[in-house]
Design a protein around this motif. Structure first.
Motif, PDB file in Angstrom:
ATOM      1  N   ARG A 152      57.640 -27.599  89.990  1.00 24.37           N
ATOM      2  CA  ARG A 152      58.417 -26.395  90.303  1.00 24.37           C
ATOM      3  C   ARG A 152      58.162 -25.283  89.283  1.00 24.37           C
ATOM      4  O   ARG A 152      58.251 -24.104  89.611  1.00 24.37           O
ATOM      5  N   ILE A 153      57.860 -25.665  88.049  1.00 23.78           N
ATOM      6  CA  ILE A 153      57.569 -24.647  87.045  1.00 23.78           C
ATOM      7  C   ILE A 153      56.260 -23.948  87.383  1.00 23.78           C
ATOM      8  O   ILE A 153      56.160 -22.716  87.346  1.00 23.78           O
ATOM      9  N   ALA A 154      55.238 -24.737  87.743  1.00 22.36           N
ATOM     10  CA  ALA A 154      53.960 -24.143  88.139  1.00 22.36           C
ATOM     11  C   ALA A 154      54.130 -23.260  89.367  1.00 22.36           C
ATOM     12  O   ALA A 154      53.529 -22.185  89.467  1.00 22.36           O
ATOM     13  N   GLN A 155      54.971 -23.711  90.304  1.00 22.97           N
ATOM     14  CA  GLN A 155      55.217 -22.918  91.510  1.00 22.97           C
ATOM     15  C   GLN A 155      55.891 -21.604  91.166  1.00 22.97           C
ATOM     16  O   GLN A 155      55.561 -20.546  91.725  1.00 22.97           O
ATOM     17  N   ALA A 156      56.840 -21.630  90.227  1.00 26.07           N
ATOM     18  CA  ALA A 156      57.551 -20.409  89.847  1.00 26.07           C
ATOM     19  C   ALA A 156      56.597 -19.372  89.265  1.00 26.07           C
ATOM     20  O   ALA A 156      56.754 -18.175  89.497  1.00 26.07           O
ATOM     21  N   PHE A 157      55.592 -19.838  88.530  1.00 25.81           N
ATOM     22  CA  PHE A 157      54.619 -18.921  87.938  1.00 25.81           C
ATOM     23  C   PHE A 157      53.459 -18.618  88.889  1.00 25.81           C
ATOM     24  O   PHE A 157      52.526 -17.913  88.522  1.00 25.81           O
ATOM     25  N   ARG A 158      53.508 -19.188  90.106  1.00 25.34           N
ATOM     26  CA  ARG A 158      52.454 -18.989  91.099  1.00 25.34           C
ATOM     27  C   ARG A 158      51.078 -19.339  90.532  1.00 25.34           C
ATOM     28  O   ARG A 158      50.079 -18.620  90.740  1.00 25.34           O
ATOM     29  N   ALA A 159      51.047 -20.450  89.794  1.00 24.78           N
ATOM     30  CA  ALA A 159      49.801 -20.887  89.159  1.00 24.78           C
ATOM     31  C   ALA A 159      48.859 -21.457  90.214  1.00 24.78           C
ATOM     32  O   ALA A 159      49.171 -22.451  90.857  1.00 24.78           O
ATOM     33  N   GLN A 160      47.721 -20.829  90.392  1.00 24.57           N
ATOM     34  CA  GLN A 160      46.718 -21.304  91.343  1.00 24.57           C
ATOM     35  C   GLN A 160      45.589 -22.048  90.643  1.00 24.57           C
ATOM     36  O   GLN A 160      44.761 -22.670  91.294  1.00 24.57           O
ATOM     37  N   SER A 161      45.526 -21.975  89.332  1.00 19.06           N
ATOM     38  CA  SER A 161      44.557 -22.740  88.562  1.00 19.06           C
ATOM     39  C   SER A 161      45.099 -22.935  87.159  1.00 19.06           C
ATOM     40  O   SER A 161      45.954 -22.173  86.694  1.00 19.06           O
ATOM     41  N   ILE A 162      44.627 -23.980  86.492  1.00 17.46           N
ATOM     42  CA  ILE A 162      45.012 -24.247  85.114  1.00 17.46           C
ATOM     43  C   ILE A 162      43.755 -24.528  84.306  1.00 17.46           C
ATOM     44  O   ILE A 162      42.723 -24.894  84.884  1.00 17.46           O
ATOM     45  N   PRO A 163      43.829 -24.325  82.986  1.00 16.96           N
ATOM     46  CA  PRO A 163      45.000 -23.942  82.218  1.00 16.96           C
ATOM     47  C   PRO A 163      45.432 -22.502  82.486  1.00 16.96           C
ATOM     48  O   PRO A 163      44.608 -21.645  82.751  1.00 16.96           O
ATOM     49  N   MET A 164      46.740 -22.319  82.398  1.00 17.39           N
ATOM     50  CA  MET A 164      47.323 -20.981  82.510  1.00 17.39           C
ATOM     51  C   MET A 164      48.337 -20.830  81.381  1.00 17.39           C
ATOM     52  O   MET A 164      49.155 -21.737  81.157  1.00 17.39           O
ATOM     53  N   VAL A 165      48.275 -19.727  80.672  1.00 12.90           N
ATOM     54  CA  VAL A 165      49.201 -19.465  79.564  1.00 12.90           C
ATOM     55  C   VAL A 165      49.994 -18.214  79.899  1.00 12.90           C
ATOM     56  O   VAL A 165      49.412 -17.174  80.224  1.00 12.90           O
ATOM     57  N   VAL A 166      51.332 -18.330  79.838  1.00 12.42           N
ATOM     58  CA  VAL A 166      52.220 -17.223  80.177  1.00 12.42           C
ATOM     59  C   VAL A 166      53.104 -16.906  78.976  1.00 12.42           C
ATOM     60  O   VAL A 166      53.728 -17.798  78.407  1.00 12.42           O
ATOM     61  N   ALA A 167      53.149 -15.646  78.593  1.00 10.56           N
ATOM     62  CA  ALA A 167      54.009 -15.202  77.491  1.00 10.56           C
ATOM     63  C   ALA A 167      55.361 -14.790  78.057  1.00 10.56           C
ATOM     64  O   ALA A 167      55.428 -13.980  78.979  1.00 10.56           O
ATOM     65  N   ILE A 168      56.448 -15.357  77.495  1.00  9.96           N
ATOM     66  CA  ILE A 168      57.801 -15.084  77.965  1.00  9.96           C
ATOM     67  C   ILE A 168      58.590 -14.385  76.874  1.00  9.96           C
ATOM     68  O   ILE A 168      58.640 -14.849  75.728  1.00  9.96           O
ATOM     69  N   ALA A 169      59.221 -13.265  77.207  1.00  8.22           N
ATOM     70  CA  ALA A 169      60.097 -12.551  76.289  1.00  8.22           C
ATOM     71  C   ALA A 169      61.338 -12.096  77.035  1.00  8.22           C
ATOM     72  O   ALA A 169      61.232 -11.581  78.152  1.00  8.22           O
ATOM     73  N   GLN A 170      62.506 -12.337  76.458  1.00  6.06           N
ATOM     74  CA  GLN A 170      63.779 -11.963  77.083  1.00  6.06           C
ATOM     75  C   GLN A 170      63.900 -12.519  78.502  1.00  6.06           C
ATOM     76  O   GLN A 170      64.380 -11.866  79.413  1.00  6.06           O
ATOM     77  N   GLY A 171      63.449 -13.747  78.665  1.00  6.63           N
ATOM     78  CA  GLY A 171      63.611 -14.439  79.934  1.00  6.63           C
ATOM     79  C   GLY A 171      62.658 -14.030  81.026  1.00  6.63           C
ATOM     80  O   GLY A 171      62.788 -14.475  82.167  1.00  6.63           O
ATOM     81  N   GLN A 172      61.646 -13.202  80.713  1.00  5.42           N
ATOM     82  CA  GLN A 172      60.718 -12.727  81.721  1.00  5.42           C
ATOM     83  C   GLN A 172      59.274 -12.864  81.239  1.00  5.42           C
ATOM     84  O   GLN A 172      58.995 -12.673  80.047  1.00  5.42           O
ATOM     85  N   PRO A 173      58.344 -13.189  82.154  1.00  8.30           N
ATOM     86  CA  PRO A 173      56.931 -13.209  81.782  1.00  8.30           C
ATOM     87  C   PRO A 173      56.418 -11.792  81.534  1.00  8.30           C
ATOM     88  O   PRO A 173      56.698 -10.886  82.316  1.00  8.30           O
ATOM     89  N   VAL A 174      55.706 -11.593  80.433  1.00  4.16           N
ATOM     90  CA  VAL A 174      55.222 -10.258  80.084  1.00  4.16           C
ATOM     91  C   VAL A 174      53.696 -10.175  80.081  1.00  4.16           C
ATOM     92  O   VAL A 174      53.138  -9.074  80.097  1.00  4.16           O
ATOM     93  N   PHE A 230      50.951 -24.701 100.962  1.00  8.06           N
ATOM     94  CA  PHE A 230      51.755 -25.383  99.953  1.00  8.06           C
ATOM     95  C   PHE A 230      53.072 -24.646  99.723  1.00  8.06           C
ATOM     96  O   PHE A 230      54.115 -25.261  99.472  1.00  8.06           O
ATOM     97  N   GLU A 231      53.015 -23.311  99.770  1.00  3.55           N
ATOM     98  CA  GLU A 231      54.197 -22.503  99.460  1.00  3.55           C
ATOM     99  C   GLU A 231      55.293 -22.633 100.512  1.00  3.55           C
ATOM    100  O   GLU A 231      56.426 -22.188 100.288  1.00  3.55           O
ATOM    101  N   LEU A 232      54.992 -23.262 101.643  1.00  7.22           N
ATOM    102  CA  LEU A 232      55.999 -23.461 102.683  1.00  7.22           C
ATOM    103  C   LEU A 232      56.911 -24.644 102.365  1.00  7.22           C
ATOM    104  O   LEU A 232      57.909 -24.850 103.056  1.00  7.22           O
ATOM    105  N   PHE A 233      56.560 -25.414 101.326  1.00 10.41           N
ATOM    106  CA  PHE A 233      57.287 -26.637 101.017  1.00 10.41           C
ATOM    107  C   PHE A 233      57.791 -26.626  99.578  1.00 10.41           C
ATOM    108  O   PHE A 233      57.319 -25.863  98.739  1.00 10.41           O
ATOM    109  N   ASP A 234      58.748 -27.511  99.319  1.00 14.04           N
ATOM    110  CA  ASP A 234      59.170 -27.773  97.950  1.00 14.04           C
ATOM    111  C   ASP A 234      57.958 -28.341  97.201  1.00 14.04           C
ATOM    112  O   ASP A 234      57.355 -29.315  97.645  1.00 14.04           O
TER     113      ASP A 234
END
Length: 307
Positions: free
Chosen positions: A112-134, A285-289
């Motif tokens: 679910r975490i990967a889905q939230a970030f819409r990760a289509q490939s890995i590795p993926m690194v996301v910077a988070i500040a104040q609760g939001q990806p920047v 995939f996005e149609l399902f949990d």
């Protein structure tokens, strides 16, 4: 990228899991050592490297990011590039002197975490500040490139992080645009409802509800337009026919068969045809949990077919 990613669902799920797991007189325990007797990664780097789950995402990533930059490392055991990137990130986190921390997420264990970030490939690194990806990047980067990237983010943030606190929002009233779209849907005006949902999603990329409704309605209308016989008549080399057959199978509640159809296309195609098949599979995939076993299994099969 904050407008394109909504982490609210992860926070709500983490809250629910944490409440369910709470027991009286429980105290946190230190992370166990690794198989070779060494401390766990977080301990080895003085708490600069954290192993994150869906249950701890809200406290260790979202809440922490109100005071400190958090880099989320999306990885998996089967991902060879991840094995090159992770040690570099961990080294830099250990040298960061608290200016940022590394939050490692196994995407297989926490889809679910990967889905939230819409990760289509890995590795993926996301910077988070104040609760939001920047900011974010995919693939392997050198130590120097990552250091420069993080430095630029910290420079842009300036004094935004220290002391920041979330503000409780007032409950929102029902969106009249969503209500109108739902009324069209219930009245059988599927085309009109789809137009409405698309318009909302385009105007507000963060509106997950509208985007989800549009995806589902697009799929149903497309699948219903296919001749069901395509499942038996589609030629193996006909990409369009195989994608249509997958739609029909999915509409008939056969997701495993539908996914396997497209994965078979990925295996025998290249270039634009392969990209088209892979993109369609990710859309389905996005149609399902994302935690559904057949989705997790299909993602692994897709990774094997691609790499």
């Amino acid at each position: 990228m904050s407008g394109a990613v909504d982490l609210t669902a992860l926070k709500e799920r983490a809250d629910a899991q944490r409440q369910q797991a709470q027991r009286p007189n429980q105290t946190p325990r230190p992370a166990p050592p690794t198989d070779d007797g060494a401390p766990a990664s977080g301990a080895a780097h003085g708490g600069a490297v954290l192993d994150i789950t869906e249950a701890t995402f809200e406290t260790e990533v979202l809440a922490r990011s109100q005071q400190q930059l958090v880099l989320v490392d999306l990885w998996a055991e089967w991902c060879e590039p991840c094995k090159q990137l992770s040690p570099v990130l961990e080294k830099l986190a250990g040298q960061a002197q608290g200016s940022w921390v590394l939050a490692k997420v196994d995407v297989d264990a926490n889809p679910r975490i990967a889905q939230a970030f819409r990760a289509q490939s890995i590795p993926m690194v996301v910077a988070i500040a104040q609760g939001q990806p920047v900011a974010a990047f995919n693939g392997v980067r050198s130590e120097a490139e990552i250091s420069q990237w993080v430095g630029e983010i910290l420079s842009q943030l300036g004094d935004v992080l220290p002391g920041a606190a979330p503000v409780d929002a007032e409950p929102e009233a029902d969106d009249p645009r969503m209500v109108a779209a739902e009324e069209k849907l219930n009245a059988g005006d599927f085309a009109g409802a789809l137009d409405d949902y698309r318009a909302i999603a385009e105007a507000e990329p963060q509106n997950v509800e509208a985007a989800s409704a549009a995806r589902n309605l697009e799929f149903v209308l497309r699948a219903q337009a296919h001749d069901p016989a395509i499942v038996d008549t589609a030629a193996p080399a006909d990409v369009d026919a195989q994608l249509a057959a997958a739609d029909v199978l999915l509409l008939a509640q056969q997701p495993e068969a539908a996914f396997d159809r497209i994965i078979a296309v990925v295996k025998v195609t290249a270039g634009d045809d392969r990209t088209r098949a892979r993109t369609r599979l990710l859309e389905l995939f996005e149609l399902f949990d994302p935690a559904e076993p057949f989705v997790v299994s299909a993602r692994r099969k897709l990774a094997t077919a691609l790499y």
